[in-house]
Design a protein around this motif. Structure first.
Motif, PDB file in Angstrom:
ATOM      1  N   LYS A   1     -11.991   6.704  69.498  1.00 48.64           N
ATOM      2  CA  LYS A   1     -11.681   7.050  70.907  1.00 48.64           C
ATOM      3  C   LYS A   1     -12.518   8.144  71.496  1.00 48.64           C
ATOM      4  N   LEU A   2     -12.644   9.075  70.508  1.00 46.43           N
ATOM      5  CA  LEU A   2     -13.322  10.475  71.046  1.00 46.43           C
ATOM      6  C   LEU A   2     -14.793  10.584  70.482  1.00 46.43           C
ATOM      7  N   LEU A   3     -15.320   9.004  70.007  1.00 43.70           N
ATOM      8  CA  LEU A   3     -16.635   8.933  69.621  1.00 43.70           C
ATOM      9  C   LEU A   3     -16.904   9.890  68.362  1.00 43.70           C
ATOM     10  N   LYS A   4     -15.812  10.101  67.334  1.00 46.52           N
ATOM     11  CA  LYS A   4     -15.874  10.707  66.139  1.00 46.52           C
ATOM     12  C   LYS A   4     -17.004  12.003  65.971  1.00 46.52           C
ATOM     13  N   ILE A   5     -16.528  12.763  67.153  1.00 47.82           N
ATOM     14  CA  ILE A   5     -17.462  13.727  67.386  1.00 47.82           C
ATOM     15  C   ILE A   5     -17.441  14.904  66.511  1.00 47.82           C
ATOM     16  N   SER A   6     -16.279  14.859  65.768  1.00 47.93           N
ATOM     17  CA  SER A   6     -16.249  16.100  64.913  1.00 47.93           C
ATOM     18  C   SER A   6     -16.698  15.631  63.303  1.00 47.93           C
ATOM     19  N   THR A   7     -17.375  14.320  63.197  1.00 47.22           N
ATOM     20  CA  THR A   7     -17.884  13.899  61.942  1.00 47.22           C
ATOM     21  C   THR A   7     -19.414  13.986  61.893  1.00 47.22           C
ATOM     22  N   ILE A   8     -20.170  14.638  63.234  1.00 50.50           N
ATOM     23  CA  ILE A   8     -21.310  14.305  63.373  1.00 50.50           C
ATOM     24  C   ILE A   8     -22.203  15.258  62.476  1.00 50.50           C
ATOM     25  N   PRO A   9     -23.325  14.757  62.043  1.00 49.97           N
ATOM     26  CA  PRO A   9     -24.115  15.613  60.854  1.00 49.97           C
ATOM     27  C   PRO A   9     -24.381  17.139  61.449  1.00 49.97           C
ATOM     28  N   GLN A  10     -24.424  17.377  62.867  1.00 52.98           N
ATOM     29  CA  GLN A  10     -25.065  18.312  63.374  1.00 52.98           C
ATOM     30  C   GLN A  10     -23.879  19.569  62.825  1.00 52.98           C
ATOM     31  N   LEU A  11     -22.771  18.995  62.705  1.00 54.08           N
ATOM     32  CA  LEU A  11     -22.019  20.257  62.519  1.00 54.08           C
ATOM     33  C   LEU A  11     -21.802  20.695  61.044  1.00 54.08           C
ATOM     34  N   ASN A  12     -22.626  19.997  60.285  1.00 56.19           N
ATOM     35  CA  ASN A  12     -23.123  20.536  59.082  1.00 56.19           C
ATOM     36  C   ASN A  12     -24.533  21.045  58.965  1.00 56.19           C
ATOM     37  N   SER A  13     -25.117  21.328  60.123  1.00 55.59           N
ATOM     38  CA  SER A  13     -26.344  21.929  60.165  1.00 55.59           C
ATOM     39  C   SER A  13     -26.585  23.267  59.719  1.00 55.59           C
ATOM     40  N   LYS A  14     -28.010  23.676  59.293  1.00 56.54           N
ATOM     41  CA  LYS A  14     -28.360  24.891  58.835  1.00 56.54           C
ATOM     42  C   LYS A  14     -28.166  26.058  60.051  1.00 56.54           C
ATOM     43  N   ALA A  15     -28.204  25.544  61.268  1.00 53.82           N
ATOM     44  CA  ALA A  15     -28.072  26.348  62.530  1.00 53.82           C
ATOM     45  C   ALA A  15     -26.413  26.797  62.477  1.00 53.82           C
ATOM     46  N   ILE A  16     -25.684  25.820  62.275  1.00 50.39           N
ATOM     47  CA  ILE A  16     -24.266  26.138  62.296  1.00 50.39           C
ATOM     48  C   ILE A  16     -23.949  27.027  61.091  1.00 50.39           C
ATOM     49  N   GLN A  17     -24.588  26.977  59.877  1.00 52.70           N
ATOM     50  CA  GLN A  17     -24.438  27.811  58.980  1.00 52.70           C
ATOM     51  C   GLN A  17     -24.837  29.231  59.202  1.00 52.70           C
ATOM     52  N   GLU A  18     -25.943  29.285  59.870  1.00 52.56           N
ATOM     53  CA  GLU A  18     -26.567  30.627  60.095  1.00 52.56           C
ATOM     54  C   GLU A  18     -25.780  31.381  61.396  1.00 52.56           C
ATOM     55  N   LEU A  19     -25.098  30.445  61.978  1.00 53.71           N
ATOM     56  CA  LEU A  19     -24.493  31.377  63.081  1.00 53.71           C
ATOM     57  C   LEU A  19     -23.197  31.851  62.472  1.00 53.71           C
ATOM     58  N   ALA A  20     -22.534  31.077  61.631  1.00 55.75           N
ATOM     59  CA  ALA A  20     -21.334  31.443  60.927  1.00 55.75           C
ATOM     60  C   ALA A  20     -21.596  32.537  59.934  1.00 55.75           C
ATOM     61  N   SER A  21     -22.596  32.543  59.144  1.00 57.68           N
ATOM     62  CA  SER A  21     -22.878  33.194  58.106  1.00 57.68           C
ATOM     63  C   SER A  21     -22.183  34.841  58.080  1.00 57.68           C
ATOM     64  N   PRO A  22     -22.369  35.585  59.503  1.00 53.10           N
ATOM     65  CA  PRO A  22     -22.332  36.902  59.562  1.00 53.10           C
ATOM     66  C   PRO A  22     -20.645  37.180  59.536  1.00 53.10           C
ATOM     67  N   LEU A  23     -19.705  36.240  59.867  1.00 49.92           N
ATOM     68  CA  LEU A  23     -18.385  36.436  60.095  1.00 49.92           C
ATOM     69  C   LEU A  23     -17.912  35.855  58.669  1.00 49.92           C
ATOM     70  N   LEU A  24     -18.592  35.128  57.870  1.00 54.25           N
ATOM     71  CA  LEU A  24     -18.234  34.813  56.732  1.00 54.25           C
ATOM     72  C   LEU A  24     -18.517  35.600  55.336  1.00 54.25           C
ATOM     73  N   GLY A  25     -19.243  36.775  55.610  1.00 54.08           N
ATOM     74  CA  GLY A  25     -19.714  37.518  54.660  1.00 54.08           C
ATOM     75  C   GLY A  25     -20.672  36.884  53.971  1.00 54.08           C
ATOM     76  N   ARG A  26     -21.588  36.084  54.432  1.00 52.93           N
ATOM     77  CA  ARG A  26     -22.611  35.401  53.852  1.00 52.93           C
ATOM     78  C   ARG A  26     -23.924  35.629  54.297  1.00 52.93           C
ATOM     79  N   SER A  27     -24.948  35.977  53.317  1.00 52.37           N
ATOM     80  CA  SER A  27     -26.312  36.643  53.660  1.00 52.37           C
ATOM     81  C   SER A  27     -27.258  35.516  54.222  1.00 52.37           C
TER      82      SER A  27
END
Length: 270
Positions: free
Chosen positions: A244-270
């Motif tokens: 019903k909500l287009l399965k938006i939380s399962t799209i591959p972009q949410l596992n993309s490198k861009a998301i990982q790089e944005l999150a890394s400073p707050l997750l303690g990752r280099s």
């Protein structure tokens, strides 16, 4: 929505608010005097879009947002903490989906709850009561047909009575002075989405990319934590995994490198 992390720092002073209001006023009133496309010019035939007043409306919403801001540390020193609030919000998302309520109802529910918790100490035993009563109030404000109070009693597994919910409803309304109307994240999201392109989006939202970067990082961190099973708070992901909500939380972009790089400073990752 209210689930998004609010910016840290001290609450704005009256002088800050005044200067911000002046800047917002100038930005919105100049919409037709610069080279930025007027995104409302073709809406004049639709009275619901209020094209003649929409810029003033959003200026007012931004002012109201600042006046009703929530202190990012509002739970410090209280009997309840951020994790308890997160558990409650996760549950409220599920209840909201079960009752099939409007999106605005959920956002208003969390806003009402936080505004009340900020000014009134609440015991752990009554935290869920505040949350379910906030959902009742938001339903009455936003829905054409609000669920009955007995439905809210049932959904708490009879942890509270109808009388207790009514009593809490009175307390919340008095504390908030019946001022339930407030800008919601969804209002600004729709406006930003309508603007679309980077330059127009910056103009109509009033934010540069650098100003929203910190919030983007926190959102990316939450996405990574959910996708990597680092948290139990998965109600939002489950909700948006439905067709019903287009399965938006399962799209591959949410596992993309861009998301990982944005999150890394707050997750303690280099």
């Amino acid at each position: 929505m209210a689930l998004l992390r609010r910016p840290t720092g001290p609450s704005p002073t009256p002088q800050d608010i005044s200067m911000k209001e002046e800047n917002l006023c100038q930005a919105f009133s100049d919409a037709l005097l610069c080279k930025i496309e007027d995104i409302d010019t073709e809406d004049w035939e639709n009275p619901q879009l209020c094209s003649d007043y929409v810029k003033d409306i959003y200026q007012y919403l931004r002012q109201l947002e600042m006046l009703q801001s929530i202190n990012p540390h509002f739970l410090d020193g209280r009997d309840i903490n951020g994790r308890m609030r997160a558990i409650l919000v996760d549950w409220l998302v599920q209840v909201h989906s079960k009752f099939r309520l409007l999106q605005e109802t959920l956002y208003m529910c969390v806003a009402v709850m936080d505004r009340y918790l900020q000014v009134q100490p609440v015991s752990r035993k009554k935290l869920q009561l505040v949350g379910i009563t906030a959902l009742l109030l938001a339903s009455k404000y936003e829905e054409m047909f609000s669920p009955n109070i007995e439905d809210f009693v049932y959904i708490t597994d009879n942890a509270y009575t109808s009388s207790q919910i009514r009593e809490m409803e009175t307390l919340i309304l008095k504390e908030l002075k019946f001022e339930l109307g407030r800008p919601l994240p969804l209002h600004f999201l729709r406006r930003a989405s309508k603007a679309g392109e980077n330059l127009k989006q910056q103009y109509y939202t009033g934010y540069t990319e650098s100003e929203v970067l910190e919030v983007m990082r926190h959102m990316a961190k939450n996405v990574v934590r959910v996708n990597e099973n680092m948290t139990k708070f998965t109600a939002v992901k489950n909700k948006y995994a439905s067709s019903k909500l287009l399965k938006i939380s399962t799209i591959p972009q949410l596992n993309s490198k861009a998301i990982q790089e944005l999150a890394s400073p707050l997750l303690g990752r280099s």
